[in-house]
Design a protein around this motif. Structure first.
Motif, PDB file in Angstrom:
ATOM      1  N   ARG A  10       0.838  -1.213   0.000  1.00  0.00           N
ATOM      2  CA  ARG A  10       0.000   0.000   0.000  1.00  0.00           C
ATOM      3  C   ARG A  10       0.868   1.257   0.000  1.00  0.00           C
ATOM      4  N   LEU A  11       1.958   1.202   0.738  1.00  0.00           N
ATOM      5  CA  LEU A  11       2.869   2.346   0.766  1.00  0.00           C
ATOM      6  C   LEU A  11       3.479   2.581  -0.616  1.00  0.00           C
ATOM      7  N   ALA A  12       3.934   1.500  -1.259  1.00  0.00           N
ATOM      8  CA  ALA A  12       4.510   1.633  -2.603  1.00  0.00           C
ATOM      9  C   ALA A  12       3.484   2.181  -3.589  1.00  0.00           C
ATOM     10  N   ALA A  13       2.238   1.703  -3.475  1.00  0.00           N
ATOM     11  CA  ALA A  13       1.179   2.199  -4.357  1.00  0.00           C
ATOM     12  C   ALA A  13       0.920   3.679  -4.106  1.00  0.00           C
ATOM     13  N   GLY A  14       0.946   4.091  -2.854  1.00  0.00           N
ATOM     14  CA  GLY A  14       0.731   5.501  -2.526  1.00  0.00           C
ATOM     15  C   GLY A  14       1.848   6.386  -3.041  1.00  0.00           C
ATOM     16  N   VAL A  15       3.086   5.912  -2.908  1.00  0.00           N
ATOM     17  CA  VAL A  15       4.227   6.684  -3.414  1.00  0.00           C
ATOM     18  C   VAL A  15       4.145   6.804  -4.934  1.00  0.00           C
ATOM     19  N   GLU A  16       3.817   5.693  -5.613  1.00  0.00           N
ATOM     20  CA  GLU A  16       3.685   5.721  -7.072  1.00  0.00           C
ATOM     21  C   GLU A  16       2.602   6.704  -7.496  1.00  0.00           C
ATOM     22  N   ARG A  17       1.496   6.706  -6.775  1.00  0.00           N
ATOM     23  CA  ARG A  17       0.391   7.622  -7.080  1.00  0.00           C
ATOM     24  C   ARG A  17       0.818   9.067  -6.917  1.00  0.00           C
ATOM     25  N   ALA A  18       1.514   9.369  -5.825  1.00  0.00           N
ATOM     26  CA  ALA A  18       1.898  10.751  -5.552  1.00  0.00           C
ATOM     27  C   ALA A  18       2.977  11.242  -6.504  1.00  0.00           C
ATOM     28  N   VAL A  19       3.982  10.411  -6.752  1.00  0.00           N
ATOM     29  CA  VAL A  19       5.085  10.830  -7.618  1.00  0.00           C
ATOM     30  C   VAL A  19       4.598  11.052  -9.048  1.00  0.00           C
ATOM     31  N   SER A  20       3.704  10.176  -9.534  1.00  0.00           N
ATOM     32  CA  SER A  20       3.216  10.313 -10.904  1.00  0.00           C
ATOM     33  C   SER A  20       2.362  11.567 -11.087  1.00  0.00           C
ATOM     34  N   ALA A  21       1.824  12.101  -9.996  1.00  0.00           N
ATOM     35  CA  ALA A  21       0.974  13.298 -10.083  1.00  0.00           C
ATOM     36  C   ALA A  21       1.556  14.448  -9.263  1.00  0.00           C
ATOM     37  N   VAL A  22       2.896  14.499  -9.151  1.00  0.00           N
ATOM     38  CA  VAL A  22       3.520  15.475  -8.250  1.00  0.00           C
ATOM     39  C   VAL A  22       3.208  16.917  -8.669  1.00  0.00           C
ATOM     40  N   ARG A  23       3.130  17.186  -9.969  1.00  0.00           N
ATOM     41  CA  ARG A  23       2.831  18.547 -10.415  1.00  0.00           C
ATOM     42  C   ARG A  23       1.408  18.959 -10.008  1.00  0.00           C
ATOM     43  N   THR A  24       0.476  18.045 -10.205  1.00  0.00           N
ATOM     44  CA  THR A  24      -0.913  18.332  -9.832  1.00  0.00           C
ATOM     45  C   THR A  24      -1.042  18.536  -8.323  1.00  0.00           C
ATOM     46  N   ILE A  25      -0.344  17.708  -7.561  1.00  0.00           N
ATOM     47  CA  ILE A  25      -0.414  17.805  -6.100  1.00  0.00           C
ATOM     48  C   ILE A  25       0.119  19.157  -5.637  1.00  0.00           C
ATOM     49  N   ARG A  26       1.242  19.579  -6.193  1.00  0.00           N
ATOM     50  CA  ARG A  26       1.816  20.861  -5.775  1.00  0.00           C
ATOM     51  C   ARG A  26       0.947  22.034  -6.226  1.00  0.00           C
ATOM     52  N   ALA A  27       0.439  21.946  -7.451  1.00  0.00           N
ATOM     53  CA  ALA A  27      -0.409  23.025  -7.956  1.00  0.00           C
ATOM     54  C   ALA A  27      -1.694  23.149  -7.148  1.00  0.00           C
ATOM     55  N   SER A  28      -2.136  22.036  -6.551  1.00  0.00           N
ATOM     56  CA  SER A  28      -3.380  22.052  -5.767  1.00  0.00           C
ATOM     57  C   SER A  28      -3.132  22.384  -4.305  1.00  0.00           C
ATOM     58  N   GLY A  29      -1.862  22.605  -3.940  1.00  0.00           N
ATOM     59  CA  GLY A  29      -1.548  22.889  -2.546  1.00  0.00           C
ATOM     60  C   GLY A  29      -1.804  21.713  -1.635  1.00  0.00           C
ATOM     61  N   ALA A  30      -1.674  20.490  -2.188  1.00  0.00           N
ATOM     62  CA  ALA A  30      -2.019  19.283  -1.421  1.00  0.00           C
ATOM     63  C   ALA A  30      -0.789  18.511  -0.966  1.00  0.00           C
ATOM     64  N   THR A  31       0.393  19.123  -1.045  1.00  0.00           N
ATOM     65  CA  THR A  31       1.619  18.406  -0.698  1.00  0.00           C
ATOM     66  C   THR A  31       1.584  17.889   0.731  1.00  0.00           C
ATOM     67  N   ASP A  32       1.204  18.763   1.672  1.00  0.00           N
ATOM     68  CA  ASP A  32       1.194  18.350   3.085  1.00  0.00           C
ATOM     69  C   ASP A  32       0.220  17.209   3.315  1.00  0.00           C
ATOM     70  N   ARG A  33      -0.956  17.285   2.676  1.00  0.00           N
ATOM     71  CA  ARG A  33      -1.949  16.222   2.863  1.00  0.00           C
ATOM     72  C   ARG A  33      -1.449  14.892   2.301  1.00  0.00           C
ATOM     73  N   GLU A  34      -0.791  14.947   1.139  1.00  0.00           N
ATOM     74  CA  GLU A  34      -0.272  13.713   0.545  1.00  0.00           C
ATOM     75  C   GLU A  34       0.867  13.138   1.386  1.00  0.00           C
ATOM     76  N   VAL A  35       1.732  14.020   1.903  1.00  0.00           N
ATOM     77  CA  VAL A  35       2.807  13.554   2.792  1.00  0.00           C
ATOM     78  C   VAL A  35       2.207  12.879   4.021  1.00  0.00           C
ATOM     79  N   ALA A  36       1.171  13.487   4.593  1.00  0.00           N
ATOM     80  CA  ALA A  36       0.522  12.894   5.769  1.00  0.00           C
ATOM     81  C   ALA A  36      -0.096  11.545   5.436  1.00  0.00           C
ATOM     82  N   ARG A  37      -0.706  11.448   4.237  1.00  0.00           N
ATOM     83  CA  ARG A  37      -1.307  10.177   3.828  1.00  0.00           C
ATOM     84  C   ARG A  37      -0.232   9.083   3.726  1.00  0.00           C
ATOM     85  N   LEU A  38       0.905   9.426   3.104  1.00  0.00           N
ATOM     86  CA  LEU A  38       1.970   8.442   2.942  1.00  0.00           C
ATOM     87  C   LEU A  38       2.623   8.107   4.278  1.00  0.00           C
TER      88      LEU A  38
END
Length: 563
Positions: free
Chosen positions: A168-196
């Protein structure tokens, strides 16, 4: 063989020590026996080194075989399985789970099998020397073995849970890294870090629980050694003092005791690592046990790789004659009770250019996926030159189709590697020709590496339009009789859109083309336009005909300023 040889060399050492002590006590020269003892020790060391090397090499071979099978299986699973599973979790089974299985082979399993010979030989030697001391020793050992077997069952359960948490951790990292631009543009970096971090903590907690059970198991081996040694030393000392046992025999018994305890420790380690490996192995077997896509091609009355009726085998790069595609009452749904396509019937004439248009979510891309046999219809049939696609092997079918997906995926590597994916034997001139057709050649000629220019992970080194044009060039290079284009101009500016229109018109000569499009400007010159709405056919005709007969098409054209 090395285990047997090593066991023999080890078991001979206490006997040699016994002879050394007896020689000294009787005044005879002990030099010959000492030389034999030294040779036995050196020989056992060399055999142990060779055995360890072969063991490590064999373990790597087992892991290689497992990874090959997993990779082969993952790339041949039905698309539905990939839809239902997370990519990172699948990847972790190739990396993390196979590593745990390797640990079972190098962590005592094979050593324990070889050590069983030493254990048996030591028991026989101890029984011949003093059955009473042997009985005391076995009483201590059996209690330890029982405790290990009971506790290790818990390790298997916890290890599987830990591996699933890692997945699950590997899947979460793959999800976040593949969408890193979208995550940063949405201001969701902290939430994604907390999720991981939550997933990482879960994996950590399971790992700690495994360590807790292991912490109970590891001292058991030491306690068994100490308990049996103290018991033998106490009772054996008393028997020596009473004259019931010779000193040389007591020393030999203690040496046999240590030889027996050493494989016992290997057994404890093997039980623990094998139990852990069984959890990981269960996850590996879960994937290996899934039905493969090619297994679904083995229909009664035909063998794998044999085309169905009316289908000729066609290798990549051999266009052949144009083909006709027909849909006959096709119904399909991803989930029961929610059809994406509903009793769809129409025909794409051979050599024609047919466009599929309609509102979003109407099943247009699904229609192309069914032609590629990523899925099969729930009802009805799709035919290629009169042959039901389900009567054809997917390999033969896909050799006749060039397919450009809506998201225009580009694989990490070079431009050349992406182009040659479907046409590995194409030469440089052919590659440059198709790049010129999609207005991408000049861009690449600016790069010093030309066709060997890297495109980055997921094509990050290219713009969205360049990725789409490269994907189209890849399909054009395959030179197939049927070309499927899903939103080919979605990411293009007007200049490149016009260049691509010209490329499609050129490519349409001598082949059948099926285009899914939201931009009607892409398809106004199509021989036939099929209008879909909520998975149902509402109208067919040319652009001019549909403007007069289809309300939905006229609305789409009006919104795009085509009327």
């Amino acid at each position: 063989m090395l285990s047997v040889l090593g066991a023999g060399l080890s078991l001979a050492q206490p006997v040699a020590v016994n002879q050394v002590i007896r020689s000294i006590s009787t005044g005879r020269s002990a030099a010959p026996v000492v030389l034999v003892l030294v040779l036995l020790v050196l020989g056992a060391g060399l055999v142990g080194a060779a055995q360890q090397y072969l063991l490590e090499r064999t373990a790597e071979g087992v892991v290689l075989t497992a990874r090959r099978r997993l990779v082969d299986q993952l790339l041949r699973l039905p698309v539905r399985e990939h839809d239902a599973r997370r990519t990172g979790d699948l990847v972790s089974r190739v990396g993390s789970d196979t590593t745990v299985v390797r640990a079972a082979l190098t962590g005592g399993l094979v050593d324990a099998l070889g050590g069983a010979l030493v254990f048996t030989g030591a028991l026989i030697g101890m029984a011949l020397l003093d059955p009473l001391l042997l009985g005391i020793t076995l009483g201590v050992v059996l209690v330890a073995v029982l405790a290990v077997v009971i506790a290790s069952a818990r390790i298997q359960v916890l290890t599987r849970a830990a591996q699933e948490a890692v997945g699950r951790l590997a899947a979460g990292v793959e999800r976040a890294v593949s969408a890193v631009r979208t995550i940063r543009a949405s201001g969701a970096t902290d939430r994604e870090v907390a999720r991981l971090e939550t997933e990482a903590v879960s994996a950590h907690d399971y790992g700690v629980r495994v360590a807790g059970v292991g912490a109970v198991l590891w001292p058991i081996s030491g306690l068994a050694v100490q308990g049996s040694f103290l018991a033998v030393l106490g009772v054996g000392g008393y028997r020596v003092a009473s004259g019931a046992l010779a000193v040389a025999d007591l020393v030999t018994f203690i040496l046999f005791l240590f030889m027996m305890v050493m494989p016992l420790g290997q057994f404890f380690s093997a039980v623990t690592t094998v139990r852990a490996a069984l959890g990981a192995l269960g996850r590996i077997q879960e994937i290996l046990g899934l039905p493969r896509e090619d297994a679904q091609d083995r229909a009664p009355g035909r063998t794998e790789g044999t085309p169905g009726a009316g289908a000729a085998t066609l290798g990549p790069g051999r266009r052949g004659r144009p083909v006709e595609v027909s849909f006959d009452q096709v119904t399909f749904s991803y989930r029961p009770g929610r059809p994406v396509l509903d009793r769809l019937s129409f025909t794409v004439p051979a050599g024609s250019t047919t466009a599929i248009v309609g509102p979003s979510g109407g099943g247009k891309s699904t229609l192309l996926a069914l032609i590629e046999r990523f899925y099969d219809p729930d009802h009805g049939s799709i035919r290629l030159d009169g042959a039901d696609l389900r009567a054809m092997s997917r390999t033969d079918l896909r050799a006749r189709i060039g397919y450009v997906e809506q998201d225009a995926p580009v694989l990490a590597g070079t431009v050349r590697e992406n182009l040659l994916l479907a046409a590995p034997e194409a030469d440089e001139a052919a590659c440059q020709e198709v790049l010129g057709a999609v207005n991408l050649l000049a861009r690449l000629q600016e790069h010093p590496e030309g066709l060997d220019a890297p495109v980055g992970d997921d094509g990050a080194g290219l713009s969205g339009g360049e990725r789409q044009r490269l994907a189209i060039a890849r399909s054009l290079l395959a030179d197939t009789p049927l070309l499927l284009l899903d939103e080919p101009t979605a990411s293009l500016d007007s200049r490149n859109e016009q260049a691509l229109h010209a490329a499609i018109r050129s490519a349409a000569a001598g082949r059948t083309v099926l285009i899914v499009a939201h931009r009607l400007s892409t398809v106004v010159g199509a021989d036939q336009i099929v209008v879909l709405d909520h998975g149902r056919l509402t109208a067919t005709g040319t652009h001019e005909e549909l403007l007069g007969t289809s309300v939905l098409y006229r609305e789409l054209a009006r919104h795009q300023l085509l009327v």
